[in-house]
Design a protein around this motif. Structure first.
Motif, PDB file in Angstrom:
ATOM      1  N   LEU A  68       0.815  -1.210   0.000  1.00 47.28           N
ATOM      2  CA  LEU A  68       0.000   0.000   0.000  1.00 47.28           C
ATOM      3  C   LEU A  68       0.855   1.269   0.000  1.00 47.28           C
ATOM      4  N   ALA A  69       2.075   1.168   0.533  1.00 48.35           N
ATOM      5  CA  ALA A  69       2.957   2.336   0.601  1.00 48.35           C
ATOM      6  C   ALA A  69       3.308   2.866  -0.776  1.00 48.35           C
ATOM      7  N   ASP A  70       3.157   2.024  -1.799  1.00 46.19           N
ATOM      8  CA  ASP A  70       3.473   2.451  -3.163  1.00 46.19           C
ATOM      9  C   ASP A  70       2.347   3.286  -3.774  1.00 46.19           C
ATOM     10  N   LEU A  71       1.189   3.354  -3.091  1.00 40.66           N
ATOM     11  CA  LEU A  71       0.050   4.117  -3.615  1.00 40.66           C
ATOM     12  C   LEU A  71       0.102   5.552  -3.100  1.00 40.66           C
ATOM     13  N   ASP A  72      -0.390   5.773  -1.894  1.00 43.11           N
ATOM     14  CA  ASP A  72      -0.261   7.086  -1.257  1.00 43.11           C
ATOM     15  C   ASP A  72      -0.171   6.848   0.248  1.00 43.11           C
ATOM     16  N   PRO A  73       0.293   7.809   1.016  1.00 40.84           N
ATOM     17  CA  PRO A  73       0.503   7.574   2.459  1.00 40.84           C
ATOM     18  C   PRO A  73      -0.779   7.466   3.260  1.00 40.84           C
ATOM     19  N   TYR A  74      -1.932   7.680   2.621  1.00 42.28           N
ATOM     20  CA  TYR A  74      -3.207   7.680   3.338  1.00 42.28           C
ATOM     21  C   TYR A  74      -3.991   6.385   3.154  1.00 42.28           C
ATOM     22  N   THR A  75      -3.586   5.572   2.173  1.00 47.42           N
ATOM     23  CA  THR A  75      -4.197   4.269   1.994  1.00 47.42           C
ATOM     24  C   THR A  75      -3.406   3.284   2.841  1.00 47.42           C
ATOM     25  N   VAL A  76      -3.999   2.868   3.958  1.00 48.91           N
ATOM     26  CA  VAL A  76      -3.248   2.072   4.924  1.00 48.91           C
ATOM     27  C   VAL A  76      -4.070   0.901   5.450  1.00 48.91           C
ATOM     28  N   TYR A  77      -3.344  -0.138   5.846  1.00 49.85           N
ATOM     29  CA  TYR A  77      -3.950  -1.340   6.436  1.00 49.85           C
ATOM     30  C   TYR A  77      -3.802  -1.262   7.951  1.00 49.85           C
ATOM     31  N   PHE A  78      -4.880  -1.548   8.659  1.00 52.32           N
ATOM     32  CA  PHE A  78      -4.860  -1.571  10.116  1.00 52.32           C
ATOM     33  C   PHE A  78      -5.035  -3.002  10.608  1.00 52.32           C
ATOM     34  N   ASN A  79      -4.045  -3.493  11.376  1.00 48.22           N
ATOM     35  CA  ASN A  79      -4.282  -4.762  12.056  1.00 48.22           C
ATOM     36  C   ASN A  79      -5.187  -4.485  13.263  1.00 48.22           C
ATOM     37  N   GLU A  80      -5.435  -5.495  14.058  1.00 52.03           N
ATOM     38  CA  GLU A  80      -6.402  -5.326  15.152  1.00 52.03           C
ATOM     39  C   GLU A  80      -5.982  -4.235  16.130  1.00 52.03           C
ATOM     40  N   GLN A  81      -4.673  -4.145  16.427  1.00 52.53           N
ATOM     41  CA  GLN A  81      -4.190  -3.108  17.339  1.00 52.53           C
ATOM     42  C   GLN A  81      -4.316  -1.730  16.704  1.00 52.53           C
ATOM     43  N   ASP A  82      -4.023  -1.645  15.407  1.00 54.37           N
ATOM     44  CA  ASP A  82      -4.134  -0.366  14.699  1.00 54.37           C
ATOM     45  C   ASP A  82      -5.574   0.138  14.689  1.00 54.37           C
ATOM     46  N   VAL A  83      -6.525  -0.775  14.547  1.00 52.92           N
ATOM     47  CA  VAL A  83      -7.938  -0.398  14.504  1.00 52.92           C
ATOM     48  C   VAL A  83      -8.339   0.307  15.791  1.00 52.92           C
ATOM     49  N   ALA A  84      -7.850  -0.206  16.915  1.00 52.34           N
ATOM     50  CA  ALA A  84      -8.165   0.410  18.209  1.00 52.34           C
ATOM     51  C   ALA A  84      -7.656   1.845  18.253  1.00 52.34           C
TER      52      ALA A  84
END
Length: 545
Positions: A68-84
């Protein structure tokens, strides 16, 4: 056995995230399905055959985020901890210690302890390095240490920390933390109300409305809305805040995408609080996203005068999409456009330079648009203020000092060397500036400006090609000249540096609330905004009233 279970559970996450993309691009469905199959096979093969034990969840997390880092810095994946964490940012509410903490170079540093919250009550201060949480020593702890500081209300956590080289201990008692979108508001004179809006969480418009109503009750007849440093947040809250100052059914922002269902026009839907009160909005280079929607819309509608320096330039809209097993994808789905038709996105992530960085839109390529009353405004690089102020702009030297924590670390030392300062406003002068420069030398501080980094990269490449010895004298001379030039730039920016040092020191003694109170009487941008609002003729001239 554990390795097999982790692989079994993580693969559906990948499939679900890719299937979302597949639905959007039906014409590429075969190619997407093919690449999923290749990746799935590769992932299983690596985890089952690699010479050492692997962590499938960690590998998958890194692979998705790298993609996703190759797209733009705002398109990101959140694992379970990131979601919190993401939910905390949007709501402003969580149970924790009430402090801003960052991890840098392997160290967990307290950046700011919020007044009267658990970290503050436990005696933690900005600059403290947390080295142990409970039984967990952070030296070799590679995961997200901030998760160890979360839990149920009233839970107790013992920590060890370093302060100025001395080892200390304390106990944190977790409590509910409510991060305010409006951390401060008040009157700066008999008729001018001042509102600080620091983020666009779910309470942003409610808190702004309450502040506006109270200021009007107190006799305010003109308003300053301070959006400096506000990185944005919820688009709907930006629309609601505009609605406080403009009539119902007014177009505030339009989003456009190549997917028709994501094309949306956002209008005001409520009765306003005040459509006539004179309004000035202060922005700077760190005002982004929803901040730019508010500033841009009210500028296009000739409802407010924008003051400060050009804003960041983020004209992209993201939407969170739930994936499997509590994970989430925040994906850029569209660009947003202000009422005049402007998209103020500054960087084009579809075009990269030789270093793989997105290309910035050049000013010569900006397009002109008209506000409701015919004023000319431009797209392409953030919101350009109606009244530009030099003091809100930053230089590469100031950016380097901020990025490398020079201001922060000096303020930490200053705080402990001046323990009796208390509520007094620090007066920093020539001696402090000299001390600051000496401090930088003791810390082997590097500005790491783009020029300096390019020069160092050249030397690194020369070492690889084994020609460094032949250019070392020239390199050392050039680096010395560059560092001398940086010191000259330091001197040119002395006033701004001393102001930044003063602001950081005030926060140490009086918290952020004390800094805002100081600003209401001493900040030049606020003074100029107030003066403009009080000058009815000049204010109306700018807005063509």
């Amino acid at each position: 056995m554990r390795r097999f279970i982790q692989k079994k559970y993580i693969l559906p996450v990948l499939a679900s995230s890719f299937l979302f993309v597949g639905v959007s691009f039906k014409e590429d469905f075969f190619e997407i399905a093919k690449q999923i199959e290749i990746f799935t096979t590769l992932f299983k093969t690596v985890n089952m055959n690699y010479v050492d034990e692997t962590n499938p969840a960690e590998l998958m997390d890194k692979s998705i985020k790298s993609m996703l880092a190759d797209l733009d810095p705002y398109t990101v994946y959140f694992n379970e901890q990131d979601v919190a964490k993401f939910k905390i940012n949007n709501t402003g509410e969580y149970t924790g210690i009430g402090a801003m903490i960052s991890r840098k170079e392997g160290k967990l540093i307290v950046r700011e302890a919020y007044k009267n919250y658990p970290a503050d009550k436990a005696g933690l201060k900005a600059g403290d390095e947390i080295i142990q949480i409970g039984d967990v020593n952070l030296v070799d702890f590679k995961e997200d240490a901030s998760q160890l500081l979360k839990g149920s209300k009233n839970a107790k956590i013992d920590i060890k920390f370093k302060r100025q080289g001395e080892l200390k201990t304390t106990q944190l008692v977790l409590d509910e933390v409510d991060l305010k979108a409006v951390p401060y508001f008040g009157k700066i004179d008999d008729k001018t109300g001042y509102i600080v809006l620091s983020q666009f969480n779910a309470k942003a418009s409610t808190e702004t409305k309450q502040a506006l109503e109270k200021l009007k009750e107190q006799g305010a007849t003109q308003i300053i809305l301070d959006l400096r440093g506000n990185p944005g947040g919820l688009l709907g809250e930006a629309v609601n805040i505009c609605n406080l100052f403009v009539a119902n059914n007014e177009i505030i922002v339009t989003t456009k995408s190549h997917i028709a269902k994501h094309n949306t026009t956002y209008k005001t839907t409520k009765n306003p609080i005040d459509t006539e009160i004179p309004l000035a909005i202060i922005v700077d280079g760190k005002s982004a996203s929803a901040s730019e929607i508010v500033a841009g819309a009210l500028q296009d509608l000739d409802r407010a005068v924008i003051i400060g320096s050009r804003s960041f330039g983020k004209g992209l809209v993201q939407r969170p999409i739930d994936l499997s097993y509590g994970t989430q994808l925040k994906v850029t789905i569209s660009r947003y456009y202000t009422p005049s038709g402007r998209c103020i996105q500054a960087l084009d992530y579809s075009k990269k330079d030789a270093n793989g960085k997105a290309i910035r839109t050049e000013s010569k390529n900006y397009n002109a648009f008209k506000t409701r009353k015919g004023r000319t405004v431009y797209d392409g690089g953030g919101i350009q203020p109606d009244v530009e102020l030099e003091e809100t702009k930053t230089t590469s030297i100031i950016d380097a000092l901020d990025k490398n924590d020079a201001i922060f670390n000096f303020a930490t030392n200053y705080y402990y060397k001046n323990p009796t300062l208390g509520e007094k406003v620090p007066v920093l002068g020539e001696a402090d500036f000299t001390a600051f420069k000496a401090f930088l030398k003791t810390q082997n501080f590097s500005f790491d400006t783009k020029t300096e980094l390019a020069l160092k990269e050249t030397m690194e490449q020369a070492k690889k090609e084994k020609i460094d010895a032949s250019i070392k004298v020239q390199y050392d001379n050039l680096l010395a000249s560059l560092q001398k030039a940086e010191e000259v730039e330091m001197d040119k920016n002395k006033t701004e540096i001393l102001n930044l040092l003063r602001d950081e020191v005030i926060k140490r003694f009086q918290y952020k609330e004390g800094l805002y109170l100081f600003y209401t009487k001493n900040n030049s941008e606020i003074k100029k905004a107030s003066q403009l609002l009080s000058n009815t003729g000049e204010y109306n001239k700018i807005l063509k009233k």
